[in-house]
Write an enzyme that holds these catalytic residues in place. Sequence first.
Site, PDB file in Angstrom:
ATOM      1  N   GLU A  36      -1.081  -9.366  11.677  1.00 30.07           N
ATOM      2  CA  GLU A  36       0.405  -9.382  11.366  1.00 30.07           C
ATOM      3  C   GLU A  36       1.038  -9.918  12.571  1.00 30.07           C
ATOM      4  OE1 GLU A  36       1.831  -8.170   8.738  1.00 30.07           O
ATOM      5  OE2 GLU A  36      -0.003  -7.594   7.736  1.00 30.07           O
ATOM      6  N   LYS A  48       0.792  -1.124  -0.098  1.00 28.12           N
ATOM      7  CA  LYS A  48      -0.077   0.134  -0.058  1.00 28.12           C
ATOM      8  C   LYS A  48       0.660   1.340  -0.024  1.00 28.12           C
ATOM      9  CE  LYS A  48      -3.259  -2.535   2.958  1.00 28.12           C
ATOM     10  NZ  LYS A  48      -2.459  -3.621   3.131  1.00 28.12           N
ATOM     11  N   LYS A  72      -5.992   2.240   3.018  1.00 27.64           N
ATOM     12  CA  LYS A  72      -6.852   1.557   2.220  1.00 27.64           C
ATOM     13  C   LYS A  72      -8.121   2.450   1.823  1.00 27.64           C
ATOM     14  CE  LYS A  72      -6.328  -3.214   3.923  1.00 27.64           C
ATOM     15  NZ  LYS A  72      -7.172  -4.286   4.560  1.00 27.64           N
ATOM     16  N   GLY A  80      -3.192 -16.638  12.429  1.00 26.10           N
ATOM     17  CA  GLY A  80      -2.379 -15.987  11.385  1.00 26.10           C
ATOM     18  C   GLY A  80      -3.127 -14.975  10.884  1.00 26.10           C
TER      19      GLY A  80
END
Length: 828
Positions: free
Chosen positions: A672, A584, A687, A669
């Site tokens: 992060e 990003k 985002k 999972g």
Amino acid sequence: MQPPYLVHKFGGTSLQTPERIEHARDLVLSAKEPARHVVVVSALGGVTDDLLMAIEAARSRSRNYRTGITSLRERHAETAAAVAPEAALESIREEMDIVWQEVEDLLDGMFLLGESTDRARAALLSAGERLSAPIMVVAFQSAGHLAVTVDARSIIRTDDQFAEAAVDYEKTGELVRAALQSIAAGTVVVVPGFTGATAGGETTTLGRSGSDYTATILAGALDARKVVIWTDVNGVLSADPRLVPTAFTLPFLSYREAAEMAYFGAKVLHPRTMRPIREKGIPLHIVNTLDPGAGGTMVEATSPETEGHVKAVTSVQDVALIMIEGSGMIGIPGVAARLFSALATGNINVLVISQASSEQSICVGIPAPDSERAVKALEKTFELELARRDIARIYALEDAAIVSVVGDYMRDQPGLAGRMFSTLGRANINVLAIAQGAAETNISAVISAADADRAVRALHEAFARVFERLHLFLIGPGGVGGKLLEILESQAERLKEKHHVNLRLVGVANSKAMVWDAAGIAFGRAAGRLADEGQPYDRKKLLSTLSDSHIERLLVIDATASESVSDLYEELLSKRIAVVTPNKLANTGSQERFDLLRELSRTHDVPFLYETTAGAALPVIRTVSDLVRTGDCVRAIKAVLSGTLSFVFNRMAAGALFSEAVTEARAKGITEPDPRQDLAGEDVARKLLTLIREAGIPFERDQISVESLVPDSLENASVEEFMSGLSAFDDEWKRRMSGEPIHYVATFDDGSSDGEAGVSTAMIARVNAVQLDADSPFRSLRGTDNMIILTTDRYRESPLVIQGAGGGPELTASGILADILIAAERMR
């Protein structure tokens, strides 16, 4: 009625050992249909080269030529003994001794004179074929079959150009029919290739691929059913495999295609080979002696159309471009005729010709060794025009090469020439001259010799492959990148067969190492090869490796969250290297950089795709982009954009404590490695910023307010301390969740979506934990679901909703693959 003739030709590698000679014999005898067999043989493998070495040794007055000839005599004697029945050995030795005596006499003469004439060289070089023919005859006899030798010098009539003699087809046809038709049908006729003779009986040779030529001469004279060229490759390839390791066998060629390929550098056939069989429509089949089941290449009058319309890419090296320039040539007839006449007088072959429409320049491509003679001949021819300055100058551009694309069906396809030159342009290859035949079977370009290999590879990738290949370089093979490799390994064949997308991994890198292999890296072996063969990662080396490769259709996948990798994008796009990324950072820097990356993608016509930077595999960015491109205007965005936070809030809504929800997400999972990267809200803000900018609204990151869910007291703690300290905030979150459900929501409103017609309120951009209204669509979210609600001018009353799972390496990897496939389509 006699069965038709079937003419076979065996090259030197097919006759290199006694075992191969016997194998060649068996291939002839295994023919399924009845035929009268004629077998043309080359010299045993390596013999012609040895004879050339002997000639050079004798001419330079070195007595080593005798040693070489002794070795050759022994080899032929041993080969004959291995394949011949004992009763036939004495006669074959006598026949071969006559040839060896001639060879020794010729070499002795060259030694004494210190020179070799074309006549003597032709007689000596023909010895290899004249020696292999009787060996092949006794090989047939040892298997119980009748076989005889017919000396090619008695049936192939030529002129006295000893090194590359021209054939008198009419006389040759008479001699061939008279000699061979009188031989009983069950007898195999063996003919030495490469060899002919003048009317006076002097030995001549037919030049390069002369034995192939012998075979088609005989086939044409005998109206044979077919010619089979047995060689050491699986037919004619789409390019030189030394330049293009992925070159593939062409199953069908027309005579014209085969002749064009041979003329412009393909080594399997000589252009003259087609002439004796073309008019009679006799098929020519090129087959691998050691792999006869491979199919080979069939050459006939016509060939099936291929998907790319181009069959092959060829090149001719060692070319010079002769340039004639001058404004005085405008409107003056006969300039080209005088040019060709001067070159023909000097016996200089013209490979290509190109003339400017303004008539102020004309150029011809010729063999480089002839360039000096050509310039002098033309200066003499145009002496008056040069003196009057009608012609400004005549000069040679040395170190050139010709690359050509070949295919019968190119004439029916507009745009192929443009695609050829754009391909060369993308490979940074300058075109010096262009030429296209009237039949439109080939398009040729003269380029620098230094660029020839790259040009062939680039053009082969652009045209000749049935499935156009996209070359991938992956940065970040762990996590998302690792999942992408798993998907590619399982899907690559399906993509090739079902969607004609041929993906090849050519490189992998992480923060410590990089490995490059243009021939391809197996998707399943990428991590292992990086560990075993990786060189130290270096930014400059990476860029130079990518740009200097000049590989057609190269795409870099940045599967990292690294700023240093995202900083490469400008240079990559400027070098026409596509970029696909879930990273990003590049899109959420300054608005100026966001605009620059898109401009580079547009001006260099190279994809820059980043669908997975918002919503993982959900088609969010593409949807927003399509709306805007078709004239819609995005007024508001409300979205749950974090799969991690969606999971955490859904688990708390189900009764889990805050610390339990975060711990569970980390164990699965979903977060992060440091969950604070998710809880801080910065990822969601980036985002949202990407979506706002994609909607065509200039925006900066500092215009978005962010509520961090990371407690201030744990902001600087270690990950372990952070996780253990979360329970202290469970009660606070329990109180916040006791009312209506809460979700972490990204909100943008341009100020017009909720106001009255024509009335705007203040623009809003924020990401925070929001208590949901009773009718909020976000109440339906489960697990890691994302949801994006778009209010636009078209979707004002009923906003557009995109929903689906929004997190996890596998989903993100599948989204990256979708971008890769879009890039592949755009880069065709």
